[in-house]
Design an enzyme around this catalytic site. Structure first.
Site, PDB file in Angstrom:
ATOM      1  N   HIS A   1       6.888 -23.328   6.324  1.00 45.98           N
ATOM      2  CA  HIS A   1       8.333 -23.475   6.157  1.00 45.98           C
ATOM      3  C   HIS A   1       8.932 -24.528   7.088  1.00 45.98           C
ATOM      4  O   HIS A   1      10.031 -25.017   6.832  1.00 45.98           O
ATOM      5  CB  HIS A   1       9.028 -22.121   6.346  1.00 45.98           C
ATOM      6  CG  HIS A   1       9.166 -21.688   7.770  1.00 45.98           C
ATOM      7  ND1 HIS A   1       8.164 -21.043   8.452  1.00 45.98           N
ATOM      8  CD2 HIS A   1      10.191 -21.804   8.644  1.00 45.98           C
ATOM      9  CE1 HIS A   1       8.561 -20.779   9.681  1.00 45.98           C
ATOM     10  NE2 HIS A   1       9.788 -21.226   9.829  1.00 45.98           N
TER      11      HIS A   1
ATOM     12  N   ARG B   1       0.802  -1.219   0.000  1.00 47.72           N
ATOM     13  CA  ARG B   1       0.000   0.000   0.000  1.00 47.72           C
ATOM     14  C   ARG B   1       0.838   1.273   0.000  1.00 47.72           C
ATOM     15  O   ARG B   1       0.357   2.340  -0.393  1.00 47.72           O
ATOM     16  CB  ARG B   1      -0.925   0.010   1.217  1.00 47.72           C
ATOM     17  CG  ARG B   1      -2.065  -1.001   1.143  1.00 47.72           C
ATOM     18  CD  ARG B   1      -2.873  -0.978   2.425  1.00 47.72           C
ATOM     19  NE  ARG B   1      -4.055  -1.820   2.351  1.00 47.72           N
ATOM     20  CZ  ARG B   1      -5.255  -1.427   1.937  1.00 47.72           C
ATOM     21  NH1 ARG B   1      -5.417  -0.169   1.548  1.00 47.72           N
ATOM     22  NH2 ARG B   1      -6.278  -2.247   1.898  1.00 47.72           N
TER      23      ARG B   1
ATOM     24  N   LYS C   1       6.276 -17.889  24.209  1.00 38.62           N
ATOM     25  CA  LYS C   1       7.141 -16.736  23.953  1.00 38.62           C
ATOM     26  C   LYS C   1       7.674 -16.166  25.272  1.00 38.62           C
ATOM     27  O   LYS C   1       7.093 -16.366  26.336  1.00 38.62           O
ATOM     28  CB  LYS C   1       6.371 -15.642  23.204  1.00 38.62           C
ATOM     29  CG  LYS C   1       6.178 -15.914  21.723  1.00 38.62           C
ATOM     30  CD  LYS C   1       5.588 -14.706  21.045  1.00 38.62           C
ATOM     31  CE  LYS C   1       5.623 -14.859  19.526  1.00 38.62           C
ATOM     32  NZ  LYS C   1       6.999 -14.896  19.014  1.00 38.62           N
TER      33      LYS C   1
ATOM     34  N   HIS D   1       2.417 -25.262  12.237  1.00 42.43           N
ATOM     35  CA  HIS D   1       3.783 -25.778  12.318  1.00 42.43           C
ATOM     36  C   HIS D   1       3.867 -27.078  13.106  1.00 42.43           C
ATOM     37  O   HIS D   1       4.413 -28.082  12.631  1.00 42.43           O
ATOM     38  CB  HIS D   1       4.698 -24.752  12.997  1.00 42.43           C
ATOM     39  CG  HIS D   1       4.911 -23.502  12.211  1.00 42.43           C
ATOM     40  ND1 HIS D   1       4.972 -23.472  10.837  1.00 42.43           N
ATOM     41  CD2 HIS D   1       5.107 -22.217  12.620  1.00 42.43           C
ATOM     42  CE1 HIS D   1       5.184 -22.230  10.433  1.00 42.43           C
ATOM     43  NE2 HIS D   1       5.262 -21.457  11.491  1.00 42.43           N
TER      44      HIS D   1
ATOM     45  N   ASP E   1      -0.889 -19.465  15.803  1.00 45.84           N
ATOM     46  CA  ASP E   1       0.370 -19.086  15.168  1.00 45.84           C
ATOM     47  C   ASP E   1       1.323 -20.262  15.029  1.00 45.84           C
ATOM     48  O   ASP E   1       2.042 -20.357  14.041  1.00 45.84           O
ATOM     49  CB  ASP E   1       1.038 -17.970  15.973  1.00 45.84           C
ATOM     50  CG  ASP E   1       2.306 -17.456  15.304  1.00 45.84           C
ATOM     51  OD1 ASP E   1       2.254 -17.154  14.090  1.00 45.84           O
ATOM     52  OD2 ASP E   1       3.337 -17.358  15.989  1.00 45.84           O
TER      53      ASP E   1
ATOM     54  N   ASP F   1      -3.490  -2.326  -3.810  1.00 42.86           N
ATOM     55  CA  ASP F   1      -4.367  -2.877  -2.788  1.00 42.86           C
ATOM     56  C   ASP F   1      -4.632  -4.328  -3.176  1.00 42.86           C
ATOM     57  O   ASP F   1      -5.191  -4.606  -4.243  1.00 42.86           O
ATOM     58  CB  ASP F   1      -5.670  -2.075  -2.735  1.00 42.86           C
ATOM     59  CG  ASP F   1      -6.670  -2.630  -1.737  1.00 42.86           C
ATOM     60  OD1 ASP F   1      -6.435  -3.710  -1.165  1.00 42.86           O
ATOM     61  OD2 ASP F   1      -7.714  -1.975  -1.540  1.00 42.86           O
TER      62      ASP F   1
ATOM     63  N   LYS G   1       0.763 -19.615   6.160  1.00 49.33           N
ATOM     64  CA  LYS G   1      -0.102 -20.017   7.281  1.00 49.33           C
ATOM     65  C   LYS G   1      -0.417 -18.812   8.175  1.00 49.33           C
ATOM     66  O   LYS G   1       0.324 -17.813   8.152  1.00 49.33           O
ATOM     67  CB  LYS G   1       0.583 -21.137   8.081  1.00 49.33           C
ATOM     68  CG  LYS G   1       1.903 -20.721   8.754  1.00 49.33           C
ATOM     69  CD  LYS G   1       1.691 -20.052  10.086  1.00 49.33           C
ATOM     70  CE  LYS G   1       2.921 -19.493  10.683  1.00 49.33           C
ATOM     71  NZ  LYS G   1       2.684 -18.680  11.905  1.00 49.33           N
TER      72      LYS G   1
ATOM     73  N   GLU H   1      10.547 -20.139  22.921  1.00 54.32           N
ATOM     74  CA  GLU H   1      11.525 -19.144  22.491  1.00 54.32           C
ATOM     75  C   GLU H   1      11.645 -18.005  23.479  1.00 54.32           C
ATOM     76  O   GLU H   1      10.699 -17.660  24.194  1.00 54.32           O
ATOM     77  CB  GLU H   1      11.181 -18.609  21.100  1.00 54.32           C
ATOM     78  CG  GLU H   1       9.799 -18.042  20.941  1.00 54.32           C
ATOM     79  CD  GLU H   1       9.497 -17.675  19.495  1.00 54.32           C
ATOM     80  OE1 GLU H   1      10.425 -17.657  18.671  1.00 54.32           O
ATOM     81  OE2 GLU H   1       8.323 -17.395  19.197  1.00 54.32           O
TER      82      GLU H   1
END
Length: 456
Positions: A164, A43, A326, A226, A221, A84, A134, A202
């Site tokens: 990935h 954009r 996290k 994954h 997520d 857009d 994803k 992580e």
């Protein structure tokens, strides 16, 4: 091979950290044709030169190990267009003027339907491909609708739902190690394996990704895509080949074998939490609810753990634990396969035998096998560890995925029914959590996570 790539959402984190560096690796390895064209769209009202300066800066940061010439070639050749992604006229302008094109939709999942509809109205050249990052939809209903939209634009073999993790060397080694070694495959079942942990803990916190993460959370997520994909490779029956049909058929078998979770199961077998203020390493981390861009009313979790059981001949009686968090005190990114202890120890020793554990390190990549042996005085057991270092991959994970997209190899892409089945597995968890049947716990940043959850 397709030699035109359009990236939508080109000024975002995904392009900066992964896609552009992957293209540099492909260029350095001689995997891109001289006529390859890269068009980046977003954009922002940037010129070609403004985007190229931005791209060069990102590559200097995220692709520093790649040759300077390859970094310069990718940055200098990129064309930028303001567009857009949900506007059909803008999309038609981006894909016009040549043969088939691969369109990478590097945008939040909520924009996928509008972008796919716009591409459908843009008259894509025959043979074109659509690439989606994803998560594929936001729940089962939206995944079904997204697949319906995609089917009206391009055939299923031209849809690349990329994850990935499937292209990571050690994830591939999970499958290779069990299928190519007689010493493992005969014991790769519930008679010998008590538990499999698939973990992505992580130390990183939000790192400026509130715009995406706060609407998704750890469950969507990481776990829904994954970690479920890794579960498929760990638990699948040996495929006839690693071709796209055989491999994906066996993966869908695993997802269909997951025992449906009741509300009681969710209460007993899942955990959710978010981090409070704390210290991770040498940096202070604010509470998640106080991170810039976070809406505390969403009650987004930054830690999710789900315990699953598979209703299959091979795996009945084995526990599969999927976990991601996290802002934890230590990085732990691995698949840990825990074997049952031996039934009898005929060595005259009183101590308990520590079960063998085969660990596939995902990041950094490694393989270790924990064994037990006789200690120095012949009256005690001593731990033994066998360690292997997988050969480095020629390409990073995203490099392999982009190469597959351009070549048309869909083996590592997720099929429509597979994307829907993954949502079916976790819909009961999402429903129960939305009704607060599982309390949203808290943990200090830099800790091992919620108190009820063990770390091994």
């Amino acid at each position: 091979m397709i030699d035109r790539l359009v990236i939508l959402g080109a000024t975002g984190d995904l392009n900066a950290r992964y896609l552009l560096p992957a293209l540099v690796a492909l260029r350095a390895g001689g995997h891109l044709a001289d006529r390859f064209e890269l068009t980046c769209a977003d954009r922002q009202g940037w010129t070609d030169e403004e985007f190229r300066r931005w791209a060069s800066a990102q590559l200097d940061r995220h692709a520093v190990m790649e040759p300077t010439e390859a970094r310069k070639a990718i940055a200098d050749s990129a064309r930028y267009r303001q567009a857009d992604a949900t506007n059909a006229a803008d999309m038609a302008s981006l894909v016009a003027g040549g043969g088939p094109v691969a369109v990478y939709v590097a945008l939040p999942p909520g924009i996928f339907p509008g972008a796919v509809a716009a591409l459908g109205a843009a008259n894509l050249p025959p043979g074109s491909r659509i690439v989606l990052e994803k998560p594929f939809g936001e729940n089962l209903a939206s995944a079904v609708e997204l697949n319906r939209l995609l089917a009206g634009v391009v055939p299923e073999h031209a849809v690349f739902r990329v994850d990935h993790f499937l292209a990571m060397t050690t994830v591939q080694n999970v499958l290779g190690s069990r299928l190519a070694n007689r010493v493992l495959e005969p014991i790769w079942n519930s008679s010998h394996i008590s538990e499999v942990e698939i973990v992505w803990d992580e130390t990183l916190a939000l790192e400026g990704r509130a715009g995406y993460y706060d609407g998704v959370g750890a469950l969507k997520d990481m776990v829904q895509n994954h970690l479920l994909q890794v579960l498929c490779l760990v638990a699948m029956e040996p495929p006839l080949s690693l071709g796209e049909r055989d491999l994906r058929d066996r993966k869908i078998d695993v997802l269909r074998s997951v025992r449906p979770l009741t509300d009681d199961d969710v209460v007993r077998r899942t955990h959710r939490a978010r981090y409070l203020a704390g210290r991770v390493g040498d940096r202070d981390v604010p509470s998640y609810a106080e991170e810039e861009g976070v809406d505390p009313r969403r009650r987004t979790e930054t830690f999710a753990e789900v315990e699953l059981a598979l209703e299959s001949w091979r795996w009945s009686g084995t526990t599969f634990r999927l976990r991601s968090g996290k802002a934890l005190g230590h990085d732990r990114k691995e698949v840990a396969v825990r074997f049952r202890p031996v039934p009898h120890l005929p060595l005259g020793l009183d101590e308990e035998v520590v079960p063998n554990v085969l660990r596939f390190g995902l990041e950094p990549e490694s393989m270790t096998l924990a064994l037990a042996g006789i200690g120095s005085n012949a009256r005690t057991l001593a731990p033994l560890t066998l360690t292997a270092q997988p050969a480095p991959s020629e390409l990073p994970a995203y490099g392999r995925l982009l190469a597959d997209v351009l070549l048309g190899n869909a083996a590592l892409s997720i099929r429509a029914d597979e994307a829907e089945e993954a949502w079916r597995v976790l819909e009961p968890v999402m429903s129960a959590w939305s009704r607060d049947l599982v309390p949203l716990a808290e943990y200090p940043a830099g800790s091992d996570g919620p108190a009820r959850v063990r770390s091994n």
